[in-house]
Design a protein around this motif. Structure first.
Motif, PDB file in Angstrom:
ATOM      1  N   VAL A 198     -63.072  -5.572 -18.863  1.00  0.00           N
ATOM      2  CA  VAL A 198     -63.662  -4.352 -18.309  1.00  0.00           C
ATOM      3  C   VAL A 198     -65.654  -4.911 -18.986  1.00  0.00           C
ATOM      4  CG1 VAL A 198     -63.753  -2.439 -18.360  1.00  0.00           C
ATOM      5  CG2 VAL A 198     -61.792  -3.506 -18.395  1.00  0.00           C
ATOM      6  N   GLN A 199     -65.840  -4.947 -19.757  1.00  0.00           N
ATOM      7  CA  GLN A 199     -67.331  -5.455 -20.930  1.00  0.00           C
ATOM      8  C   GLN A 199     -68.105  -6.340 -20.000  1.00  0.00           C
ATOM      9  OE1 GLN A 199     -68.508  -3.177 -22.336  1.00  0.00           O
ATOM     10  NE2 GLN A 199     -68.417  -3.123 -24.185  1.00  0.00           N
ATOM     11  N   ASP A 200     -67.516  -7.652 -19.479  1.00  0.00           N
ATOM     12  CA  ASP A 200     -68.112  -8.115 -18.986  1.00  0.00           C
ATOM     13  C   ASP A 200     -68.563  -7.675 -17.498  1.00  0.00           C
ATOM     14  OD1 ASP A 200     -67.534 -10.841 -20.721  1.00  0.00           O
ATOM     15  OD2 ASP A 200     -65.302 -11.114 -19.458  1.00  0.00           O
ATOM     16  N   ILE A 201     -68.139  -6.575 -17.230  1.00  0.00           N
ATOM     17  CA  ILE A 201     -68.481  -6.306 -16.257  1.00  0.00           C
ATOM     18  C   ILE A 201     -68.828  -4.795 -15.742  1.00  0.00           C
ATOM     19  CG2 ILE A 201     -67.632  -4.650 -14.211  1.00  0.00           C
ATOM     20  CD1 ILE A 201     -65.617  -6.196 -14.038  1.00  0.00           C
ATOM     21  N   LEU A 202     -69.358  -4.363 -17.301  1.00  0.00           N
ATOM     22  CA  LEU A 202     -69.812  -2.940 -17.522  1.00  0.00           C
ATOM     23  C   LEU A 202     -70.726  -3.349 -18.664  1.00  0.00           C
ATOM     24  CD1 LEU A 202     -67.265  -0.470 -17.555  1.00  0.00           C
ATOM     25  CD2 LEU A 202     -68.385  -0.601 -15.403  1.00  0.00           C
ATOM     26  N   SER A 203     -71.012  -3.989 -19.458  1.00  0.00           N
ATOM     27  CA  SER A 203     -71.746  -4.356 -20.441  1.00  0.00           C
ATOM     28  C   SER A 203     -72.075  -2.905 -21.262  1.00  0.00           C
ATOM     29  CB  SER A 203     -71.728  -5.695 -20.151  1.00  0.00           C
ATOM     30  OG  SER A 203     -73.137  -5.321 -18.827  1.00  0.00           O
ATOM     31  N   LEU A 204     -71.405  -1.678 -21.961  1.00  0.00           N
ATOM     32  CA  LEU A 204     -72.173  -1.001 -22.335  1.00  0.00           C
ATOM     33  C   LEU A 204     -71.296  -1.304 -23.839  1.00  0.00           C
ATOM     34  CD1 LEU A 204     -70.782   1.443 -19.433  1.00  0.00           C
ATOM     35  CD2 LEU A 204     -72.228   1.527 -19.942  1.00  0.00           C
ATOM     36  N   HIS A 205     -71.625   0.025 -25.091  1.00  0.00           N
ATOM     37  CA  HIS A 205     -71.459   0.182 -25.998  1.00  0.00           C
ATOM     38  C   HIS A 205     -70.482   1.069 -26.255  1.00  0.00           C
ATOM     39  CE1 HIS A 205     -73.134   0.174 -30.617  1.00  0.00           C
ATOM     40  NE2 HIS A 205     -72.093   1.691 -30.135  1.00  0.00           N
ATOM     41  N   LEU A 206     -69.151  -0.212 -26.649  1.00  0.00           N
ATOM     42  CA  LEU A 206     -68.360   0.377 -27.270  1.00  0.00           C
ATOM     43  C   LEU A 206     -67.962   1.018 -28.030  1.00  0.00           C
ATOM     44  CD1 LEU A 206     -65.123  -0.059 -25.627  1.00  0.00           C
ATOM     45  CD2 LEU A 206     -64.847  -1.297 -28.387  1.00  0.00           C
ATOM     46  N   LEU A 207     -67.916   2.712 -27.874  1.00  0.00           N
ATOM     47  CA  LEU A 207     -67.253   3.611 -29.122  1.00  0.00           C
ATOM     48  C   LEU A 207     -66.091   3.430 -29.633  1.00  0.00           C
ATOM     49  CD1 LEU A 207     -68.637   7.281 -28.782  1.00  0.00           C
ATOM     50  CD2 LEU A 207     -69.222   5.698 -29.928  1.00  0.00           C
ATOM     51  N   GLY A 208     -65.163   3.041 -28.850  1.00  0.00           N
ATOM     52  CA  GLY A 208     -63.875   2.440 -29.191  1.00  0.00           C
ATOM     53  C   GLY A 208     -62.567   2.736 -28.441  1.00  0.00           C
ATOM     54  N   VAL A 209     -61.537   2.169 -28.137  1.00  0.00           N
ATOM     55  CA  VAL A 209     -60.329   1.948 -27.305  1.00  0.00           C
ATOM     56  C   VAL A 209     -59.021   2.554 -27.586  1.00  0.00           C
ATOM     57  CG1 VAL A 209     -58.470   0.268 -26.632  1.00  0.00           C
ATOM     58  CG2 VAL A 209     -60.799  -0.817 -26.754  1.00  0.00           C
ATOM     59  N   ILE A 210     -58.936   3.833 -26.097  1.00  0.00           N
ATOM     60  CA  ILE A 210     -57.794   4.428 -27.231  1.00  0.00           C
ATOM     61  C   ILE A 210     -56.868   4.357 -26.043  1.00  0.00           C
ATOM     62  CG2 ILE A 210     -56.788   7.030 -26.893  1.00  0.00           C
ATOM     63  CD1 ILE A 210     -60.895   6.223 -25.555  1.00  0.00           C
ATOM     64  N   PRO A 211     -55.552   4.077 -27.397  1.00  0.00           N
ATOM     65  CA  PRO A 211     -54.661   2.958 -27.158  1.00  0.00           C
ATOM     66  C   PRO A 211     -53.178   4.148 -25.503  1.00  0.00           C
ATOM     67  CG  PRO A 211     -54.249   4.141 -28.966  1.00  0.00           C
ATOM     68  CD  PRO A 211     -55.626   3.959 -27.995  1.00  0.00           C
ATOM     69  N   GLU A 212     -52.702   3.759 -25.065  1.00  0.00           N
ATOM     70  CA  GLU A 212     -51.844   4.611 -23.703  1.00  0.00           C
ATOM     71  C   GLU A 212     -51.123   5.016 -24.975  1.00  0.00           C
ATOM     72  OE1 GLU A 212     -50.784   4.442 -20.053  1.00  0.00           O
ATOM     73  OE2 GLU A 212     -49.871   5.905 -20.522  1.00  0.00           O
ATOM     74  N   SER A 213     -50.959   6.303 -24.653  1.00  0.00           N
ATOM     75  CA  SER A 213     -49.836   6.810 -26.022  1.00  0.00           C
ATOM     76  C   SER A 213     -49.094   8.055 -24.857  1.00  0.00           C
ATOM     77  CB  SER A 213     -50.942   7.798 -26.497  1.00  0.00           C
ATOM     78  OG  SER A 213     -50.488   8.773 -27.961  1.00  0.00           O
ATOM     79  N   LYS A 214     -47.966   8.405 -26.320  1.00  0.00           N
ATOM     80  CA  LYS A 214     -46.909   9.692 -25.344  1.00  0.00           C
ATOM     81  C   LYS A 214     -47.517  10.707 -26.432  1.00  0.00           C
ATOM     82  CE  LYS A 214     -42.839   7.444 -25.701  1.00  0.00           C
ATOM     83  NZ  LYS A 214     -41.429   6.821 -26.233  1.00  0.00           N
ATOM     84  N   SER A 215     -48.387  10.546 -27.807  1.00  0.00           N
ATOM     85  CA  SER A 215     -49.072  12.127 -27.925  1.00  0.00           C
ATOM     86  C   SER A 215     -49.843  12.558 -27.106  1.00  0.00           C
ATOM     87  CB  SER A 215     -49.682  11.238 -29.231  1.00  0.00           C
ATOM     88  OG  SER A 215     -50.416  10.770 -29.558  1.00  0.00           O
ATOM     89  N   VAL A 216     -50.529  12.138 -25.963  1.00  0.00           N
ATOM     90  CA  VAL A 216     -51.442  12.602 -25.014  1.00  0.00           C
ATOM     91  C   VAL A 216     -50.717  14.058 -24.270  1.00  0.00           C
ATOM     92  CG1 VAL A 216     -53.443  12.451 -23.235  1.00  0.00           C
ATOM     93  CG2 VAL A 216     -53.047  10.795 -25.430  1.00  0.00           C
ATOM     94  N   LEU A 217     -49.625  13.673 -23.843  1.00  0.00           N
ATOM     95  CA  LEU A 217     -48.832  14.464 -23.292  1.00  0.00           C
ATOM     96  C   LEU A 217     -47.710  15.646 -24.331  1.00  0.00           C
ATOM     97  CD1 LEU A 217     -47.478  15.016 -19.812  1.00  0.00           C
ATOM     98  CD2 LEU A 217     -45.728  13.665 -20.580  1.00  0.00           C
ATOM     99  N   THR A 218     -47.422  15.150 -25.371  1.00  0.00           N
ATOM    100  CA  THR A 218     -47.414  15.975 -26.439  1.00  0.00           C
ATOM    101  C   THR A 218     -48.774  17.223 -26.959  1.00  0.00           C
ATOM    102  OG1 THR A 218     -47.406  14.467 -28.058  1.00  0.00           O
ATOM    103  CG2 THR A 218     -44.970  14.864 -26.675  1.00  0.00           C
ATOM    104  N   SER A 219     -49.264  16.704 -27.252  1.00  0.00           N
ATOM    105  CA  SER A 219     -51.047  17.764 -27.422  1.00  0.00           C
ATOM    106  C   SER A 219     -51.298  18.550 -26.252  1.00  0.00           C
ATOM    107  CB  SER A 219     -51.829  16.626 -27.593  1.00  0.00           C
ATOM    108  OG  SER A 219     -51.446  15.946 -29.270  1.00  0.00           O
ATOM    109  N   SER A 220     -51.067  18.009 -24.679  1.00  0.00           N
ATOM    110  CA  SER A 220     -51.446  18.915 -23.904  1.00  0.00           C
ATOM    111  C   SER A 220     -50.876  19.605 -23.263  1.00  0.00           C
ATOM    112  CB  SER A 220     -52.086  18.535 -22.906  1.00  0.00           C
ATOM    113  OG  SER A 220     -50.524  18.041 -22.009  1.00  0.00           O
TER     114      SER A 220
END
Lengths: 269, 86
Positions: free
Chosen positions: A198-220
């Protein structure tokens, strides 16, 4: 003067609202007076993710039309008193959002708040344009998937040519990458674009990687920004992101596959 | 190559295929963004003029505008058919 952050992506469903809710909560929890604005007129959802949907009385269009004051429309978050939410209108036409109206609101909020987080709708229509137009920083939320990366690249083009900073010839918007729904396991097996790809294409400053996570759904489900789930990987990822944005130096996590044979065998995550 | 390697490389191809497709597409879209909006119209009109004299296919022509620091180059590429006159 407040710092205006737009959370954008072009593509829908990549995690803009989840990110807006999480980072605005993170900034406020660290002692910064923060307001988060939903720009998705007609399809508001930030109120639901923040858990304040039943307290919405007035919205951003009411303020633009002079039917309510900004203070009447702002909702104080129940978990953090430094955080306020300005909801989008659910019923009005999206054309009710005007450049002058948004500018006036942002100017007024700038006097009172340190950070203004603009949750952009998907696409490149009026709402998305106005969400990014006045921004100082852009959080580009991208999934490791072809259409999302392509749309992010389109969005970067728009940020660098159609924003106020671009039109005035000022210092360009600072663009940051937030790579969400990342699955190190699938990257390892070659079925998912890696951070490096992804960085080879977009080359942006990376703030972070958010993993696929079950907690996103349970939080929402619960109407709690996922960053409040401090035990969850996604919550920690957003906490890192906020800290890095504020200048802290934290090593990147959730990039490599740590699930060894034994952890898999015993259902470890 | 062992059997294991065979499975590894065949799996790895999905993400690398995605990357390859993206790189081509993004490069194309970035360059066409920089081109002026009159270019497609110019191409159409140029083609019409050329077709008055030579029987060329519309796919046989490419037009490209390159911008360097202090120079712009308009590149026109036409593949002529074997027999020139119409």
């Amino acid at each position: 003067m407040a710092r205006i952050i737009v959370v954008t992506s072009g593509k829908g469903g990549v995690g803009k609202t989840t990110t807006s809710a999480a980072i605005s909560m993170g900034l406020a929890k660290k002692g910064n007076k923060t307001v988060v604005i939903d720009f998705d007129v007609g399809l508001r959802n930030l109120d639901l993710i923040m858990g304040c949907e039943r307290r919405v009385v007035y919205d951003i269009i009411n303020v633009i039309n002079g039917e309510a004051t900004l203070n009447q429309a702002l909702i104080k978050d129940k978990n953090c008193n430094l955080l306020s939410i300005l909801p989008a209108s659910q019923t009005r036409n999206k054309d009710a959002l005007t450049l002058e109206g948004v500018e006036k609101i942002l100017e007024e909020l700038s006097k009172d708040f340190k950070y203004i987080v603009c949750d952009s709708p998907a696409g490149i229509e009026t709402g998305a344009h106005l969400a990014m137009y006045f921004a100082d920083d852009a959080f580009v939320v991208t999934n490791p998937e072809v259409s999302s990366v392509r749309d992010s690249d389109r969005m970067l083009g728009i940020l660098s040519s159609k924003s106020r900073r671009a039109e005035r010839g000022e210092e360009p918007i600072k663009e940051y990458l937030l790579l969400s729904r990342y699955s190190p396991e699938r990257v390892k097996s070659g079925e998912m674009l890696s951070l490096e790809d992804v960085q080879d294409i977009l080359s942006l400053h990376l703030l972070g990687v958010i993993p696929e996570s079950k907690s996103v759904l349970t939080s929402s489900n619960a109407g709690m920004p996922v960053i409040l789930d401090e035990k969850s990987d996604a919550g920690q990822a957003y906490d890192d992101i906020v800290a890095r944005y504020l200048g802290e130096n934290r090593p990147h996590r959730f990039i490599d596959d740590k699930s060894g044979f034994f952890r898999k065998l015993f259902g470890g995550k | 190559m062992s059997l294991l390697d065979y499975f590894r490389t065949s799996k790895a191809s999905s993400a690398s295929l995605a990357k390859e497709r993206l790189q081509i597409l993004v490069a194309y879209e970035r360059s066409s963004d920089k081109q002026p909006s009159y270019l497609p119209e110019l191409q159409k009109e140029l083609l019409a003029v050329i077709q008055k004299y030579v029987n060329v296919n519309k796919d046989a022509m490419t037009i490209n505008l390159e911008q360097n620091d202090n120079r712009e180059t308009l590149e026109l590429n036409i593949v002529l058919p074997d027999a020139h006159p119409v």
